[in-house]
Design a protein around this motif. Structure first.
Motif, mmCIF file in Angstrom:
data_model
loop_
_atom_site.group_PDB
_atom_site.id
_atom_site.type_symbol
_atom_site.label_atom_id
_atom_site.label_comp_id
_atom_site.label_asym_id
_atom_site.label_seq_id
_atom_site.Cartn_x
_atom_site.Cartn_y
_atom_site.Cartn_z
ATOM 1 N N MET A 148 0.825 -1.205 0.000
ATOM 2 C CA MET A 148 0.000 0.000 0.000
ATOM 3 C C MET A 148 0.863 1.261 0.000
ATOM 4 S SD MET A 148 -3.021 -1.264 2.572
ATOM 5 C CE MET A 148 -3.422 0.403 2.979
ATOM 6 N N SER A 149 1.968 1.227 0.708
ATOM 7 C CA SER A 149 2.863 2.394 0.779
ATOM 8 C C SER A 149 3.490 2.714 -0.573
ATOM 9 C CB SER A 149 3.960 2.156 1.814
ATOM 10 O OG SER A 149 3.387 2.047 3.094
ATOM 11 N N ASN A 150 3.567 1.733 -1.455
ATOM 12 C CA ASN A 150 4.150 1.936 -2.784
ATOM 13 C C ASN A 150 3.136 2.400 -3.826
ATOM 14 O OD1 ASN A 150 6.940 1.364 -2.415
ATOM 15 N ND2 ASN A 150 6.386 -0.766 -2.097
ATOM 16 N N ILE A 151 1.889 2.580 -3.427
ATOM 17 C CA ILE A 151 0.867 3.092 -4.335
ATOM 18 C C ILE A 151 0.692 4.578 -4.018
ATOM 19 C CG2 ILE A 151 -1.539 2.930 -5.088
ATOM 20 C CD1 ILE A 151 -1.463 -0.025 -4.154
ATOM 21 N N ASP A 152 1.237 5.426 -4.868
ATOM 22 C CA ASP A 152 1.271 6.870 -4.621
ATOM 23 C C ASP A 152 -0.108 7.476 -4.395
ATOM 24 O OD1 ASP A 152 4.027 6.870 -4.823
ATOM 25 O OD2 ASP A 152 4.019 7.376 -6.952
ATOM 26 N N THR A 153 -1.108 7.005 -5.116
ATOM 27 C CA THR A 153 -2.466 7.544 -5.010
ATOM 28 C C THR A 153 -3.001 7.460 -3.581
ATOM 29 O OG1 THR A 153 -2.877 6.745 -7.241
ATOM 30 C CG2 THR A 153 -4.808 7.342 -5.945
ATOM 31 N N LEU A 154 -2.596 6.437 -2.838
ATOM 32 C CA LEU A 154 -3.123 6.227 -1.486
ATOM 33 C C LEU A 154 -2.567 7.211 -0.469
ATOM 34 C CD1 LEU A 154 -3.189 2.333 -1.274
ATOM 35 C CD2 LEU A 154 -5.002 3.899 -1.959
ATOM 36 N N LYS A 155 -1.385 7.756 -0.702
ATOM 37 C CA LYS A 155 -0.760 8.715 0.221
ATOM 38 C C LYS A 155 -0.807 8.198 1.667
ATOM 39 C CE LYS A 155 -2.699 12.436 -2.466
ATOM 40 N NZ LYS A 155 -3.510 13.633 -2.374
ATOM 41 N N ILE A 156 -0.359 6.980 1.872
ATOM 42 C CA ILE A 156 -0.388 6.343 3.195
ATOM 43 C C ILE A 156 0.568 7.048 4.151
ATOM 44 C CG2 ILE A 156 0.182 4.221 4.468
ATOM 45 C CD1 ILE A 156 -2.236 3.732 2.869
ATOM 46 N N LYS A 157 0.069 7.371 5.339
ATOM 47 C CA LYS A 157 0.915 7.887 6.419
ATOM 48 C C LYS A 157 0.701 6.979 7.621
ATOM 49 C CE LYS A 157 0.781 12.623 4.804
ATOM 50 N NZ LYS A 157 0.275 13.966 5.014
ATOM 51 N N THR A 158 1.800 6.615 8.265
ATOM 52 C CA THR A 158 1.732 5.716 9.418
ATOM 53 C C THR A 158 2.516 6.288 10.586
ATOM 54 O OG1 THR A 158 3.695 4.471 8.728
ATOM 55 C CG2 THR A 158 1.559 3.666 7.932
ATOM 56 N N GLU A 159 2.259 5.731 11.746
ATOM 57 C CA GLU A 159 3.051 6.035 12.942
ATOM 58 C C GLU A 159 3.402 4.717 13.608
ATOM 59 O OE1 GLU A 159 1.208 8.817 15.622
ATOM 60 O OE2 GLU A 159 1.122 10.391 14.112
ATOM 61 N N ASP A 160 4.540 4.726 14.289
ATOM 62 C CA ASP A 160 4.969 3.532 15.011
ATOM 63 C C ASP A 160 4.203 3.399 16.314
ATOM 64 O OD1 ASP A 160 6.885 2.773 13.129
ATOM 65 O OD2 ASP A 160 8.378 4.120 13.988
ATOM 66 N N SER A 161 3.934 2.157 16.699
ATOM 67 C CA SER A 161 3.326 1.858 17.993
ATOM 68 C C SER A 161 4.005 0.610 18.533
ATOM 69 C CB SER A 161 1.814 1.641 17.847
ATOM 70 O OG SER A 161 1.555 0.445 17.139
ATOM 71 N N GLU A 162 3.636 0.192 19.718
ATOM 72 C CA GLU A 162 4.248 -0.998 20.317
ATOM 73 C C GLU A 162 4.046 -2.242 19.470
ATOM 74 O OE1 GLU A 162 3.606 -2.130 24.394
ATOM 75 O OE2 GLU A 162 3.765 -0.032 24.994
ATOM 76 N N GLY A 163 2.870 -2.389 18.879
ATOM 77 C CA GLY A 163 2.550 -3.590 18.104
ATOM 78 C C GLY A 163 2.917 -3.506 16.642
ATOM 79 N N GLY A 164 3.554 -2.434 16.212
ATOM 80 C CA GLY A 164 3.883 -2.230 14.796
ATOM 81 C C GLY A 164 3.403 -0.856 14.363
ATOM 82 N N LYS A 165 3.255 -0.667 13.075
ATOM 83 C CA LYS A 165 2.790 0.626 12.563
ATOM 84 C C LYS A 165 1.265 0.643 12.516
ATOM 85 C CE LYS A 165 6.799 1.573 9.682
ATOM 86 N NZ LYS A 165 7.290 2.759 10.317
ATOM 87 N N PHE A 166 0.690 1.826 12.674
ATOM 88 C CA PHE A 166 -0.742 1.964 12.454
ATOM 89 C C PHE A 166 -0.975 3.096 11.476
ATOM 90 C CE2 PHE A 166 -0.216 4.937 15.947
ATOM 91 C CZ PHE A 166 -1.115 5.950 15.678
ATOM 92 N N ILE A 167 -2.086 2.997 10.756
ATOM 93 C CA ILE A 167 -2.389 3.964 9.701
ATOM 94 C C ILE A 167 -2.955 5.232 10.314
ATOM 95 C CG2 ILE A 167 -3.817 4.426 7.673
ATOM 96 C CD1 ILE A 167 -3.634 1.435 7.047
#
Length: 155
Positions: free
Chosen positions: A89-108
């Motif tokens: 999903m991060s490689n699909i430019d149209t989606l403009k995915i932004k994430t943050e790190d958390s204890e269990g991994g990244k969240f959107i």
């Protein structure tokens, strides 16, 4: 004398045929890009990271994004060799995915400029089932149907 000329010609024809067969076997086929559906897109090749799984022939998933009103705002078939859902999903430019790190991994945090907000969040469904693990850890399978829905928390 005539027999030796015939033998020599036959030998030349056989050698030429042999070289032709060898040359034809070394030609690589070029994929026909016109047969790919218009609604498909290909996500970049898998990296050489040894911890990342790779499939020899690639995989195809259907990816849909829904807004808070349950309207489809993105729907594509995605062909890829990668298996990590968040990476795809991060490689699909149209989606403009932004994430943050958390204890269990990244969240959107944001998809297509629709940001996480109090009482609203992004939920992932795989083949109609709510994803219970962190999206950054999920490895997709061929023909998975992935729905990301921006939903309100239940009161």
């Amino acid at each position: 004398m005539k027999k030796s000329i015939k033998s020599l010609l036959l030998l030349i024809v056989l050698i030429f045929s042999l070289f032709s067969l060898i040359a034809c076997n070394n030609v690589q086929s070029i994929p026909d890009k016109t047969s790919e559906p218009a609604t498909s897109q290909t996500v970049g090749q898998a990296t050489s990271n040894s911890s990342e799984k790779q499939k020899d022939d690639g995989i195809e998933i259907t990816l849909s994004i829904y807004n808070i009103n349950e309207e489809v705002i993105y729907n594509e078939k995605v062909n890829t060799e990668k298996t990590n859902l968040l990476e795809i999903m991060s490689n699909i430019d149209t989606l403009k995915i932004k994430t943050e790190d958390s204890e269990g991994g990244k969240f959107i945090v944001s998809i297509m400029d629709i940001s996480y907000d109090y009482g609203q969040y992004w939920t992932c469904y795989i083949n109609g089932e709510r994803l219970l693990e962190n999206i950054s850890l999920y490895e997709i399978n061929d023909k998975d149907v992935v729905d990301l829905r921006y939903e309100k928390t239940e009161d």
